[in-house]
Structure formats: C-alpha cells, structure tokens
Design an enzyme around this catalytic site. Structure first.
Site, PDB file in Angstrom:
ATOM      1  N   SER A 111       1.191  -1.487  -0.227  1.00  0.00           N
ATOM      2  CA  SER A 111       0.315  -0.318  -0.021  1.00  0.00           C
ATOM      3  C   SER A 111       0.983   1.260   0.012  1.00  0.00           C
ATOM      4  O   SER A 111       2.417   0.769   0.006  1.00  0.00           O
ATOM      5  CB  SER A 111      -1.051   0.232   1.472  1.00  0.00           C
ATOM      6  N   TYR A 124      -2.010  -1.156  11.049  1.00  0.00           N
ATOM      7  CA  TYR A 124      -1.682  -1.372   9.859  1.00  0.00           C
ATOM      8  C   TYR A 124      -0.689  -0.864   8.950  1.00  0.00           C
ATOM      9  O   TYR A 124      -0.236  -1.587   8.013  1.00  0.00           O
ATOM     10  CB  TYR A 124      -3.088  -0.782   9.284  1.00  0.00           C
ATOM     11  N   LYS A 179       2.329  -2.586   7.066  1.00  0.00           N
ATOM     12  CA  LYS A 179       3.280  -2.257   6.015  1.00  0.00           C
ATOM     13  C   LYS A 179       4.414  -2.004   5.458  1.00  0.00           C
ATOM     14  O   LYS A 179       4.691  -2.030   4.880  1.00  0.00           O
ATOM     15  CB  LYS A 179       1.937  -1.721   5.179  1.00  0.00           C
TER      16      LYS A 179
END
Length: 335
Positions: free
Chosen positions: A140, A153, A157
């Site tokens: 991402s 999150y 990542k």
C-alpha cells in the site's frame, strides 16, 4: 487436464484477494484460496471455477505459522508445486492509537505483518529447491506514508516493506531464481471498511480517489509474471503520495493531521461485524464479495498502472518517436 501455473492467494475470501484469484483463474491458473471465512472461500472457489481455473480451498489463519506451512504442503500435494504466492491477508483497527488495546495491536501485527512473513517462509520452502517462483507482497502507499486512525495497519505495512527489501537482497546474493516483489496500492473499494473494527463515530471509508479491486488485481497478476521488478506503484494517488512523502514529509504530517480524520469517515453509525478475531462471514455471516459500498465513485482503470505494466512498450514507442522525429528533421534540412 490443463496444467496452468499454480498460484496461492491469501486473504482470498474478499476484496483484492478475491479479485486477484479470479484474475489468475481467467488466465488458466490453478488457484489455492487461503483465508479464514468459509462463506467467502466457497463463493470465491465458485468464481474461480466459473472463470475456468482449478481450485483448492484451505481455511487457515495466517497468524498461525504451522497452519500456514501445512496449507502450503496441501497445495503442493494437490498441484505438485507453487509458482506464485500472493500475500494479501490483513486485519485492522480503525481508531486513534491510544484507543487500540495491546491485544488488538498485536493481533493486527500478527495477521498483517507476520502473516506475510509466515506465508513467504512457507512459499520459499517449496520454491527454493526448484530455484523458481515469485512471491508477491500486496502492499500500500501506507507502507511508506503513515496516516491517522490506522497506526497498527500502517506499522505492519512499513514492516513488510523492510522485510521484503531484506529478503530481496538475500535472494540476489544467492543468485536465486526465486523472486520477490511488492505492489503498492492506492485506496481500493473493498468490504474491509464495513468489517474493520471501528471506534470512530462515522463509518470507515477510503481516502479518495478510490479504485476498484480489479485494478489492483491486474497489477498483482502482472507482478506475478514479472517478479524481477522490485516494486509496482498502482494509481496516480500512490505515485503522488510517495513522491510527496519523499520530498516534504513534514508537510504531509500537518496536512493529514488536519484532514485525515474527516477524509476517512462517512456519515452514519458503523455497524459492521468486525473481523479482527473472527471472520466477517461467519459463523452466521454472509459472503461479502470483492467490492465494497463505493462502486459509484470508484475508478475502473488507472493510466499510471498501465504505464507501469507497459513501460517497456512505452519506452520503445518513445524511442521510435524520437528516431522518427530525427529522420523527419534531417529530411527537412536536406530539402
């Protein structure tokens, strides 16, 4: 019997994983679907078969290293080997950091980061002896640029990004035929925004612009066939975010501090089932499919993604154009 490539997709019961599994099946792959949710897995398996692919379904929690190893062995037992492994499964909590409990933060990290580590390890156990195969890490823009309300999150990542770079260096040092690559995605219209654990007053939503999961799936499928590239960026918003973060990260800190809360919330109370501890589609849930509730505003294509996947062709076209211009100029001078 057709013998297409063997592809493993984690987080295959919904969202990007679901669209990716279908896209590989349309290209004749034999696809192993790994996820927790049984309703979503059953529906995804049906889509793979209707797309023309062979399918294997394995219900597994990616945070369980042994279970992931066992799942990989099931794939090899059924299909003989693994050509492409796509790490995509994740979990999240939508809340300020101080409102996320230690257990919740740990769970997000175990699924979203360690799930990729365990998946990669399981894939390499079967790829390295054959000296071939590609591991695709679905990332991402948030692997480089943290945003508010998604600290767990974003942290995971970022960790995947560092882990993948380290692994890539080791594979290059060993002159291995196994490749690893990462696909950095923009905001995508998936069901995650209705099943994420949410402590905010509004319903979670992606930061615009939003892309359909099929855009992401095309990039992942391409990366699975072109693993020599270290990274793919999907969507103009991803490019803009990563470049701005490299040049003026402090400006982005202030901008996101002002806008990031409202940009990630819609009006209305959040009433999703939450999937941090149990699948969103069970035991009394339903299949959520690949798409979320943002179809009306989602982009079905990306010029940047096309350029990324076709940069060799674009380079040849540009070179041909340059030669043509030079020849024309020369003829004009001679005339």
């Amino acid at each position: 019997m057709r013998h297409g490539r063997v592809v493993v997709v984690t987080g295959a019961s919904g969202g990007v994983g679901r669209a990716t599994a279908r896209a590989f099946a349309e290209r004749g792959a034999r696809v192993a679907l790994l996820a927790r949710g049984r309703e979503g897995l059953a529906a995804a398996a049906d889509e793979v078969q209707r797309a023309g692919g062979e399918v294997l379904v394995v219900s597994v929690d990616m945070a369980d290293a042994k279970a992931v190893d066992d799942a990989a062995q099931q794939v090899v037992d059924a299909f003989g080997h693994i050509d492409v492994w796509v790490n995509n499964a994740f979990a999240g909590v939508f809340a300020p950091f101080t409102e996320i409990t230690p257990d919740e933060f740990r769970r997000v990290t175990e699924v979203t980061y360690l799930g990729y580590v365990f998946g990669t390890r399981a894939a390499l156990r079967h790829m390295l002896p054959r000296d071939r195969g590609t591991v695709v890490q679905v990332g991402s823009a948030l692997a480089y640029r943290g945003i508010p309300l998604q600290s767990a999150y974003c942290g995971a990542k970022h960790a995947i990004q560092g882990f993948n770079e380290s692994l890539r260096c080791e594979l290059l040092h060993a002159r291995s035929g196994v490749r690893t690559t990462m696909v950095q995605l923009p905001a995508v219209n998936t069901p995650q925004f209705d099943w994420v654990l949410n402590r905010m007053p509004g319903r979670a939503r992606p930061v615009a612009p939003v892309y359909q999961p099929e855009v992401a799936a095309r990039a992942v499928v391409h990366a699975g066939s072109h693993g020599r590239r270290r990274e793919y960026w999907v969507g103009g918003s991803t490019v803009a975010t990563l470049l701005a973060n490299a040049v003026v990260p402090g400006v982005l800190d202030r901008y996101l501090g002002r806008t990031g809360f409202d940009a990630q919330q819609d009006e209305g109370a959040h009433d999703g089932p939450g999937n941090l501890w149990v699948p969103a589609d069970g035991p009394h849930g339903r299949d959520h499919g690949a798409h979320g509730r943002f179809d009306s505003e989602s982009e079905t294509g990306s010029w940047q993604d096309w350029l990324s996947r076709n940069r060799g062709r674009v380079g040849l076209m540009a070179a041909a154009g340059g030669v043509g211009a030079a020849v024309t100029a020369g003829l004009r001078r001679r005339g």
